[in-house]
Scaffold this motif. Structure first.
Motif, PDB file in Angstrom:
ATOM      1  N   LYS A  74     -11.653  -0.403  -1.276  1.00 49.17           N
ATOM      2  CA  LYS A  74     -11.125  -0.394   0.091  1.00 49.17           C
ATOM      3  C   LYS A  74      -9.599  -0.432   0.100  1.00 49.17           C
ATOM      4  O   LYS A  74      -8.958   0.237   0.913  1.00 49.17           O
ATOM      5  CB  LYS A  74     -11.692  -1.586   0.867  1.00 49.17           C
ATOM      6  CG  LYS A  74     -11.255  -1.667   2.283  1.00 49.17           C
ATOM      7  CD  LYS A  74     -12.296  -1.073   3.170  1.00 49.17           C
ATOM      8  CE  LYS A  74     -11.949  -1.345   4.628  1.00 49.17           C
ATOM      9  NZ  LYS A  74     -12.266  -0.232   5.460  1.00 49.17           N
ATOM     10  N   GLU A  75      -9.004  -1.185  -0.807  1.00 46.54           N
ATOM     11  CA  GLU A  75      -7.546  -1.257  -0.890  1.00 46.54           C
ATOM     12  C   GLU A  75      -6.947   0.094  -1.256  1.00 46.54           C
ATOM     13  O   GLU A  75      -5.934   0.509  -0.699  1.00 46.54           O
ATOM     14  CB  GLU A  75      -7.119  -2.307  -1.909  1.00 46.54           C
ATOM     15  CG  GLU A  75      -7.431  -3.726  -1.516  1.00 46.54           C
ATOM     16  CD  GLU A  75      -7.174  -4.714  -2.631  1.00 46.54           C
ATOM     17  OE1 GLU A  75      -6.662  -5.798  -2.309  1.00 46.54           O
ATOM     18  OE2 GLU A  75      -7.480  -4.407  -3.808  1.00 46.54           O
ATOM     19  N   VAL A  76      -7.584   0.778  -2.186  1.00 44.65           N
ATOM     20  CA  VAL A  76      -7.102   2.101  -2.581  1.00 44.65           C
ATOM     21  C   VAL A  76      -7.303   3.072  -1.415  1.00 44.65           C
ATOM     22  O   VAL A  76      -6.402   3.841  -1.089  1.00 44.65           O
ATOM     23  CB  VAL A  76      -7.803   2.612  -3.859  1.00 44.65           C
ATOM     24  CG1 VAL A  76      -7.375   4.039  -4.181  1.00 44.65           C
ATOM     25  CG2 VAL A  76      -7.507   1.690  -5.037  1.00 44.65           C
TER      26      VAL A  76
ATOM     27  N   GLN B 156      -0.954   6.287  -7.994  1.00 43.21           N
ATOM     28  CA  GLN B 156       0.170   5.476  -7.509  1.00 43.21           C
ATOM     29  C   GLN B 156      -0.313   4.118  -7.023  1.00 43.21           C
ATOM     30  O   GLN B 156       0.318   3.095  -7.290  1.00 43.21           O
ATOM     31  CB  GLN B 156       0.902   6.190  -6.382  1.00 43.21           C
ATOM     32  CG  GLN B 156       1.845   7.263  -6.864  1.00 43.21           C
ATOM     33  CD  GLN B 156       2.677   7.823  -5.736  1.00 43.21           C
ATOM     34  OE1 GLN B 156       3.183   7.098  -4.895  1.00 43.21           O
ATOM     35  NE2 GLN B 156       2.813   9.134  -5.727  1.00 43.21           N
ATOM     36  N   ALA B 157      -1.430   4.100  -6.314  1.00 49.05           N
ATOM     37  CA  ALA B 157      -1.982   2.830  -5.823  1.00 49.05           C
ATOM     38  C   ALA B 157      -2.342   1.917  -6.986  1.00 49.05           C
ATOM     39  O   ALA B 157      -2.110   0.704  -6.926  1.00 49.05           O
ATOM     40  CB  ALA B 157      -3.208   3.097  -4.947  1.00 49.05           C
ATOM     41  N   LEU B 158      -2.882   2.480  -8.041  1.00 48.01           N
ATOM     42  CA  LEU B 158      -3.301   1.672  -9.189  1.00 48.01           C
ATOM     43  C   LEU B 158      -2.144   1.282 -10.095  1.00 48.01           C
ATOM     44  O   LEU B 158      -2.278   0.354 -10.895  1.00 48.01           O
ATOM     45  CB  LEU B 158      -4.386   2.398  -9.978  1.00 48.01           C
ATOM     46  CG  LEU B 158      -5.713   2.570  -9.238  1.00 48.01           C
ATOM     47  CD1 LEU B 158      -6.684   3.393 -10.077  1.00 48.01           C
ATOM     48  CD2 LEU B 158      -6.321   1.229  -8.867  1.00 48.01           C
TER      49      LEU B 158
ATOM     50  N   ARG C 242     -18.591  -7.501  -6.462  1.00 51.98           N
ATOM     51  CA  ARG C 242     -17.194  -7.089  -6.278  1.00 51.98           C
ATOM     52  C   ARG C 242     -16.872  -6.058  -7.354  1.00 51.98           C
ATOM     53  O   ARG C 242     -17.133  -6.272  -8.539  1.00 51.98           O
ATOM     54  CB  ARG C 242     -16.267  -8.301  -6.393  1.00 51.98           C
ATOM     55  CG  ARG C 242     -14.805  -7.953  -6.234  1.00 51.98           C
ATOM     56  CD  ARG C 242     -13.924  -9.194  -6.122  1.00 51.98           C
ATOM     57  NE  ARG C 242     -14.180 -10.185  -7.135  1.00 51.98           N
ATOM     58  CZ  ARG C 242     -13.306 -10.530  -8.092  1.00 51.98           C
ATOM     59  NH1 ARG C 242     -12.133  -9.956  -8.155  1.00 51.98           N
ATOM     60  NH2 ARG C 242     -13.622 -11.453  -8.970  1.00 51.98           N
ATOM     61  N   ILE C 243     -16.301  -4.936  -6.924  1.00 56.29           N
ATOM     62  CA  ILE C 243     -15.918  -3.863  -7.852  1.00 56.29           C
ATOM     63  C   ILE C 243     -14.426  -3.615  -7.684  1.00 56.29           C
ATOM     64  O   ILE C 243     -13.941  -3.466  -6.560  1.00 56.29           O
ATOM     65  CB  ILE C 243     -16.715  -2.575  -7.583  1.00 56.29           C
ATOM     66  CG1 ILE C 243     -18.203  -2.844  -7.760  1.00 56.29           C
ATOM     67  CG2 ILE C 243     -16.239  -1.452  -8.501  1.00 56.29           C
ATOM     68  CD1 ILE C 243     -19.097  -1.701  -7.331  1.00 56.29           C
ATOM     69  N   GLU C 244     -13.722  -3.568  -8.792  1.00 53.05           N
ATOM     70  CA  GLU C 244     -12.296  -3.270  -8.773  1.00 53.05           C
ATOM     71  C   GLU C 244     -11.991  -2.172  -9.777  1.00 53.05           C
ATOM     72  O   GLU C 244     -12.748  -1.945 -10.721  1.00 53.05           O
ATOM     73  CB  GLU C 244     -11.478  -4.529  -9.061  1.00 53.05           C
ATOM     74  CG  GLU C 244     -11.624  -5.575  -7.981  1.00 53.05           C
ATOM     75  CD  GLU C 244     -10.718  -6.764  -8.157  1.00 53.05           C
ATOM     76  OE1 GLU C 244     -10.578  -7.500  -7.182  1.00 53.05           O
ATOM     77  OE2 GLU C 244     -10.148  -6.964  -9.255  1.00 53.05           O
ATOM     78  N   TYR C 245     -10.870  -1.520  -9.547  1.00 51.51           N
ATOM     79  CA  TYR C 245     -10.438  -0.426 -10.399  1.00 51.51           C
ATOM     80  C   TYR C 245      -9.062  -0.752 -10.950  1.00 51.51           C
ATOM     81  O   TYR C 245      -8.219  -1.329 -10.262  1.00 51.51           O
ATOM     82  CB  TYR C 245     -10.383   0.884  -9.614  1.00 51.51           C
ATOM     83  CG  TYR C 245     -11.748   1.323  -9.138  1.00 51.51           C
ATOM     84  CD1 TYR C 245     -12.527   2.170  -9.900  1.00 51.51           C
ATOM     85  CD2 TYR C 245     -12.253   0.859  -7.924  1.00 51.51           C
ATOM     86  CE1 TYR C 245     -13.790   2.557  -9.477  1.00 51.51           C
ATOM     87  CE2 TYR C 245     -13.523   1.241  -7.493  1.00 51.51           C
ATOM     88  CZ  TYR C 245     -14.276   2.087  -8.274  1.00 51.51           C
ATOM     89  OH  TYR C 245     -15.522   2.467  -7.860  1.00 51.51           O
TER      90      TYR C 245
END
Length: 115
Positions: free
Chosen positions: A39-41, A29-31, A77-80
């Motif tokens: 951290k945001e997730v 849902q977050a994605l 920086r790592i993002e999903y």
């Protein structure tokens, strides 16, 4: 009407096994709202430990549902983000959310169904 053989197929069982793991639905849902940092997730999934979130991300990556993007910056920086396969889950998640609301599951009180 659904064919009972389709409902009990190994592919459906495998999908439930992967997607039914604790925290996975909330992570997806977050994605669904777009690319996110770890951290945001984590902040949008209250109660999940960093270790568990990392484990779920690895499982979802292996399944081709989530893509991990590493930006060669300092600091790194790592993002999903969801892959095309992951994004295809949007209607499934939306239907599950609607079903939960209609049947009172969201409040933890599932209503009896006549079906």
């Amino acid at each position: 009407m659904l064919n009972r053989d389709c409902i009990s197929s190994p592919s459906v069982e495998s999908a439930f096994e992967l997607l039914g793991k604790r925290w996975t639905g909330l992570i997806l849902q977050a994605l669904l709202n777009g690319q996110r940092r770890f951290k945001e997730v984590a902040e949008s999934v209250p109660g999940v430990s960093d270790r568990m979130l990392s484990e779920r991300f690895k499982e979802l990556e292996e399944a081709g549902i989530v893509r991990r993007i590493v930006y060669p910056e300092t600091p790194v920086r790592i993002e999903y983000t969801l892959t095309e396969r992951g994004a295809a889950l949007r209607p499934v998640i939306e239907h599950l959310r609607e079903w939960a609301l209609v049947h009172g599951v969201a409040e933890g009180k599932a209503k009896a169904s006549p079906c």
